[in-house]
Structures are given as structure tokens and as C-alpha cells.
Design a protein around this motif. Structure first.
Motif, PDB file in Angstrom:
ATOM      1  N   VAL A 183       0.866  -1.177   0.000  1.00  0.00           N
ATOM      2  CA  VAL A 183       0.000   0.000   0.000  1.00  0.00           C
ATOM      3  C   VAL A 183       0.902   1.225   0.000  1.00  0.00           C
ATOM      4  N   VAL A 220      -0.340   4.516  -0.595  1.00  0.00           N
ATOM      5  CA  VAL A 220      -1.073   5.599   0.047  1.00  0.00           C
ATOM      6  C   VAL A 220      -2.547   5.223   0.151  1.00  0.00           C
ATOM      7  N   THR A 221      -3.153   5.596   1.274  1.00  0.00           N
ATOM      8  CA  THR A 221      -4.584   5.397   1.481  1.00  0.00           C
ATOM      9  C   THR A 221      -5.036   6.324   2.606  1.00  0.00           C
ATOM     10  N   CYS A 231      -6.327   7.095   6.216  1.00  0.00           N
ATOM     11  CA  CYS A 231      -6.246   6.400   7.506  1.00  0.00           C
ATOM     12  C   CYS A 231      -7.618   6.296   8.161  1.00  0.00           C
ATOM     13  N   GLN A 286     -12.766   7.953  -0.348  1.00  0.00           N
ATOM     14  CA  GLN A 286     -11.877   6.843  -0.034  1.00  0.00           C
ATOM     15  C   GLN A 286     -11.064   6.496  -1.275  1.00  0.00           C
ATOM     16  N   PHE A 287      -9.756   6.297  -1.104  1.00  0.00           N
ATOM     17  CA  PHE A 287      -8.903   5.896  -2.208  1.00  0.00           C
ATOM     18  C   PHE A 287      -7.731   5.088  -1.674  1.00  0.00           C
ATOM     19  N   SER A 288      -7.068   4.383  -2.585  1.00  0.00           N
ATOM     20  CA  SER A 288      -5.896   3.602  -2.231  1.00  0.00           C
ATOM     21  C   SER A 288      -5.036   3.446  -3.475  1.00  0.00           C
ATOM     22  N   VAL A 289      -3.708   3.474  -3.296  1.00  0.00           N
ATOM     23  CA  VAL A 289      -2.769   3.198  -4.385  1.00  0.00           C
ATOM     24  C   VAL A 289      -1.838   2.102  -3.871  1.00  0.00           C
ATOM     25  N   GLU A 290      -1.757   1.005  -4.626  1.00  0.00           N
ATOM     26  CA  GLU A 290      -0.928  -0.135  -4.238  1.00  0.00           C
ATOM     27  C   GLU A 290      -0.006  -0.522  -5.385  1.00  0.00           C
ATOM     28  N   SER A 323      -7.443   2.534  -6.431  1.00  0.00           N
ATOM     29  CA  SER A 323      -8.834   2.315  -6.045  1.00  0.00           C
ATOM     30  C   SER A 323      -9.458   3.644  -5.656  1.00  0.00           C
ATOM     31  N   TRP A 348     -11.413  -0.891  -8.363  1.00  0.00           N
ATOM     32  CA  TRP A 348      -9.978  -1.020  -8.662  1.00  0.00           C
ATOM     33  C   TRP A 348      -9.713  -0.759 -10.123  1.00  0.00           C
TER      34      TRP A 348
END
Length: 169
Positions: A125, A127-128, A130, A138-142, A162, A167
Motif C-alpha cells: 500500500v 497511500v490510502t 487512515c 476513499q482511495f488507495s494506491v498499491e 482504487s 480497482w
């Protein structure tokens, strides 16, 4: 703080008078009544000064130098602000922003500018959020490293982004 019962005959001589149109003693200086400040929760504020009150900046307050009273109205920080102390000033301040990166075989640089190299084949992960918030989606980069043609180093094979739970590879 102005002593409202002590009026000034001039800027040099301060005496007690019954004339409310004269200058007022503010500490050791004679000032017009409109130049007096206010005390709020033990702290002196200048006339006209606006300041935030409450642990989470729940109120925006203004000192009325003429009356010596502080008037507070319910308020809050904006969506891209947070309540904190910056350079000695408590209040609503813009949220800091930063940059992180992933590159090469693989090199990672975090938001606090620390460099890391991960050679594992895990999914990381980058960045996302907390905590859930109404102000940010809401987001996430993996990223995932993958062995490539027997190389010792494992380059980043793919990145997943995401947004709002979906995704994209």
C-alpha cells in the motif's frame, strides 16, 4: 487591559475623570476608548482581533475594543483545513500536502522523504486514507513487485488505484 474608570486629560497625563469622551488608561498608555482590547480565557486580545476558540476551532471570536467584550459565533474549519497550531498561531490552517513515489527496481520514497527498497513479491500500500471522512473520497494506491526473467532485482510489475471502492490496474 483598559481601566474604563480612568480617563486621560492628554496622552501624557492620565487622571480619573467623569468625562467618558476622553482617553482611557490602557496599561501605561492613554488610548481612545475604541483602542482597548479584551481578555478572553486569561489572554489579552487586541481590539478587532479575530481568533479561533475551542479545541477543534468550534467558534470564531472577535474582540470589541469599545465594550471590552468578546463575541463568539459557532464556526468550523473548511474542508481542506484542520485546527492546529502553525508558527505559534492556533486556528484553521490549510492541510499540508506531500508527495510519495515508487520507481525503479523498486525504490519507494515516503511522504516524510524517507527512502526504502523492497525486493519482496508482496503487494504494498503506497497511500490510502487512515480514517473515513466526509470531506475526502476513499482511495488507495498499491504496487506489486514481480520477478522478471530470473533477475535479482524485482521491478514493480503493476500499480492498482482504487477510488470509492473500485480497482483500476
Amino acid at each position: 487591559m483598559c481601566t474604563r474608570t480612568q480617563y486621560c486629560l492628554s496622552l501624557v497625563n492620565c487622571k480619573k475623570l467623569d468625562d467618558p469622551t476622553g482617553f482611557i488608561l490602557n496599561g501605561d498608555q492613554c488610548v481612545p476608548p475604541t483602542s482597548c482590547g479584551c481578555y478572553h480565557q486569561g489572554r489579552y486580545r487586541e481590539s478587532g482581533e479575530q481568533f479561533w476558540d475551542g479545541e477543534e476551532c468550534q467558534s470564531l471570536c472577535t474582540c470589541n475594543g469599545t465594550t471590552g467584550n468578546v463575541h463568539c459565533t459557532p464556526n468550523s474549519c473548511g474542508p481542506q483545513e484542520s485546527c492546529r497550531v502553525v508558527e505559534g498561531e492556533f486556528g484553521c490552517h490549510p492541510n499540508p500536502h506531500g508527495t510519495c513515489s515508487a520507481s525503479g527496481d523498486p525504490h519507494y520514497i515516503t511522504f516524510d522523504r524517507k527512502a526504502y527498497d523492497f525486493q519482496g513479491t508482496c503487494r504494498y500500500v503506497l497511500v490510502t486514507l487512515c480514517n473515513a471522512t466526509d470531506d475526502l473520497n476513499q482511495f488507495s494506491v498499491e504496487a506489486k513487485n514481480e520477478a522478471l526473467n530470473g533477475l535479482e532485482k524485482l521491478p514493480t510489475d503493476f500499480l492498482c488505484i482504487s477510488l470509492l471502492g473500485g480497482w483500476s490496474n
